[in-house]
Design a protein around this motif. Structure first.
Motif, PDB file in Angstrom:
ATOM      1  N   GLN A 114      30.341 -32.774   7.512  1.00  7.55           N
ATOM      2  CA  GLN A 114      30.131 -32.595   8.760  1.00  7.55           C
ATOM      3  C   GLN A 114      29.292 -30.979   8.795  1.00  7.55           C
ATOM      4  O   GLN A 114      28.068 -31.210   9.404  1.00  7.55           O
ATOM      5  N   PHE A 115      29.564 -30.180   7.955  1.00 15.05           N
ATOM      6  CA  PHE A 115      28.545 -29.042   8.035  1.00 15.05           C
ATOM      7  C   PHE A 115      27.061 -29.255   7.495  1.00 15.05           C
ATOM      8  O   PHE A 115      26.462 -28.725   8.044  1.00 15.05           O
TER       9      PHE A 115
ATOM     10  N   ARG B 113      36.092 -20.128   9.413  1.00 19.08           N
ATOM     11  CA  ARG B 113      34.891 -21.106   9.769  1.00 19.08           C
ATOM     12  C   ARG B 113      33.371 -20.727   9.514  1.00 19.08           C
ATOM     13  O   ARG B 113      32.516 -21.168   9.329  1.00 19.08           O
ATOM     14  N   ILE B 114      33.483 -19.156   9.912  1.00 17.54           N
ATOM     15  CA  ILE B 114      32.163 -18.361   9.636  1.00 17.54           C
ATOM     16  C   ILE B 114      31.640 -18.576   8.236  1.00 17.54           C
ATOM     17  O   ILE B 114      30.369 -18.834   8.235  1.00 17.54           O
ATOM     18  N   THR B 115      32.547 -18.354   7.286  1.00 19.50           N
ATOM     19  CA  THR B 115      31.906 -18.209   6.009  1.00 19.50           C
ATOM     20  C   THR B 115      31.614 -19.790   5.497  1.00 19.50           C
ATOM     21  O   THR B 115      30.915 -19.904   4.791  1.00 19.50           O
ATOM     22  N   ASP B 116      32.569 -20.513   6.043  1.00 22.68           N
ATOM     23  CA  ASP B 116      32.339 -22.040   5.767  1.00 22.68           C
ATOM     24  C   ASP B 116      31.175 -22.465   6.029  1.00 22.68           C
ATOM     25  O   ASP B 116      30.276 -23.066   5.371  1.00 22.68           O
ATOM     26  N   SER B 117      30.690 -22.248   7.364  1.00 21.21           N
ATOM     27  CA  SER B 117      29.392 -22.451   8.023  1.00 21.21           C
ATOM     28  C   SER B 117      28.208 -21.676   6.899  1.00 21.21           C
ATOM     29  O   SER B 117      27.214 -22.399   6.609  1.00 21.21           O
ATOM     30  N   ILE B 118      28.190 -20.798   6.722  1.00 22.10           N
ATOM     31  CA  ILE B 118      27.367 -19.927   5.916  1.00 22.10           C
ATOM     32  C   ILE B 118      27.265 -20.398   4.614  1.00 22.10           C
ATOM     33  O   ILE B 118      26.208 -21.094   4.028  1.00 22.10           O
TER      34      ILE B 118
END
Length: 447
Positions: free
Chosen positions: A331-332, A350-355
């Motif tokens: 989904q990202f 989740r911040i580093t997942d998003s990056i």
């Protein structure tokens, strides 16, 4: 006198004309250089340390390749960062106290996976890097190598097998045996109280054994912890919390985090399940995405307000694996903005997942000192909001133009290398960025 000069100037001799031409050229050159010197410098002048760093960077240009262009907008000052980074690589040294049994919770990490992997990677990387020195007299900083995360996994109670044998031998009833077995399992690991005692004894032992702490009252010492238990484990040492550098994953101001002294450690969930995303704007059709546990007030509000929205993919729980393989991670790839509300602490993996997956993070936490913000300008690759903005979340995201989103996304791709760990470490990765933050702080320690 004036008449003689005029006569000389009026002379038709070629030699005087040559002198005049040369003088005019010299005057023009001096004027040009003087005007040029009035132009502002390319980068701001910080202090003597920064000036020496610039000189060092020039001297080291053949040794360190700096993949940073002056036009790179993700840094507050690309020139200062590049110069400081080169100086750090050239000269920065850290001494690791050798005390403590590595088989318990000193010196070595518990593991390099999971949401607290950053702590483990740092413990390992510092030994693999050029920054380590065995000579404390050469050290700029001193690392206190005690791992609260590893401490949580150690058993200091009666082993379960021994407890069962003891209970069977004393003919305890089966229901009581089962209940007590669960209690013994729950007691595995070290309690907060025991952690505080262990940490206090260890640090005080270092202070009494070595002379280095007393030179600065611990200002040139640091410790690293990613789990919030690490913050609590050092509560028995208020002088260390006040004076030493704390490198923590939960840099909230309500736990005595001091921004100019302490360092925000990025919480990185490694290994990543899927490859890096980025430069794939055409695939990102979902406006916003969040799925997770409602373990904080802001997450509860986020789910209540936006769970049924048709443009924001908001789920009040984690996506079940029964729906499909790696649905959450995939989904990202399809989302423009990934919502990152604080959980039990202000930080979130989740911040580093998003990056990593190329989804622009939307920071939805109050009082969060973001990782590496001494070098990185987070507003160039993330959307920074207050928790009260959750009610206008959709309108805020939709107010950003396509051009603004593209700019955020492209800048996000530039910083991906700063939010990943390697073993051994590689230039500009998460480890080196933490070391850069430490290097900045050592410049203000005087003794």
């Amino acid at each position: 006198m004036a008449g003689r000069l005029q006569g000389f100037a009026a002379s038709s001799s070629p030699l005087p004309r040559a002198f005049l031409l040369l003088a005019a050229l010299a005057l023009f050159t001096i004027s040009f250089l003087s005007l040029r010197s009035l132009r502002p410098a390319a980068g701001p002048s910080l202090d003597t340390a920064a000036d020496s760093s610039v000189a060092a960077a020039v001297a080291e240009k053949d040794r360190f390749v700096l993949p940073i262009q002056p036009s790179s907008s993700v840094y507050h000052s690309p020139e200062v960062f590049a110069a400081g980074y080169a100086e750090m690589e050239r000269s920065f040294k850290v001494y690791i106290y050798p005390d403590g049994d590595p088989k318990t919770f000193y010196q070595t990490p518990r593991k390099l996976t999971g949401k607290y992997a950053s702590e483990g990677y740092f413990f390992q990387n510092i030994r693999e890097s050029r920054f380590r020195t065995d000579d404390p007299d050469q050290a700029h900083l001193f690392f206190v190598p005690i791992s609260a995360h590893k401490m949580r996994g150690k058993v200091y109670h009666l082993p379960l097998s021994s407890a069962i044998l003891l209970l069977v031998s004393t003919r305890i009833k089966p229901w009581a045996l089962k209940l007590l077995s669960c209690v013994v399992l729950a007691l595995q690991g070290t309690s907060y109280e025991n952690m505080a005692v262990i940490v206090k004894d260890y640090v005080e032992g270092l202070i009494n054994k070595y002379p280095y702490w007393n030179r600065t009252l611990g200002a040139d010492h640091f410790f690293v912890t990613c789990h919030d238990v690490g913050v609590r484990a050092f509560e028995g040492l208020p002088f260390m919390v006040k004076n030493s550098i704390r490198v923590v994953c939960s840099p909230s101001y309500n736990v005595d985090f001091i921004p100019h002294k302490d360092i925000a450690l990025p919480q990185v969930l490694q290994p990543f399940a899927l490859p890096e995303g980025g430069n794939d704007i055409e695939n990102r059709t979902t406006l916003g995405f969040w799925a997770g546990h409602r373990n904080s007030k802001i997450r509860v509000i986020l789910a209540q307000v936006w769970e049924n929205d048709t443009e924001l993919a908001i789920s009040n729980n984690r996506i079940s694996r029964a729906i499909g393989e790696l649905v959450y991670q995939k989904q990202f790839y399809r989302t423009k903005f990934c919502i990152c509300p604080g959980g039990s602490q202000v930080n979130s993996a989740r911040i580093t997942d998003s990056i990593h997956y190329g989804c622009v993070p939307v920071i939805l936490s109050d009082y969060y000192d973001l990782p590496f913000n001494d070098a990185l300008d987070w507003r160039k690759f993330a959307v920074i909001l207050r928790e009260r903005d959750v009610y206008q979340l959709k309108s805020i995201l939709k107010s950003l133009s396509h051009e603004e989103f593209v700019s955020l996304h492209r800048s996000l791709v530039q910083v991906q290398k700063h939010f990943v760990w390697h073993s051994p470490p590689v230039p500009y990765d998460a480890f080196h960025m933490v070391m850069y933050e430490l290097w900045l702080r050592h410049n203000v320690i005087k003794y």
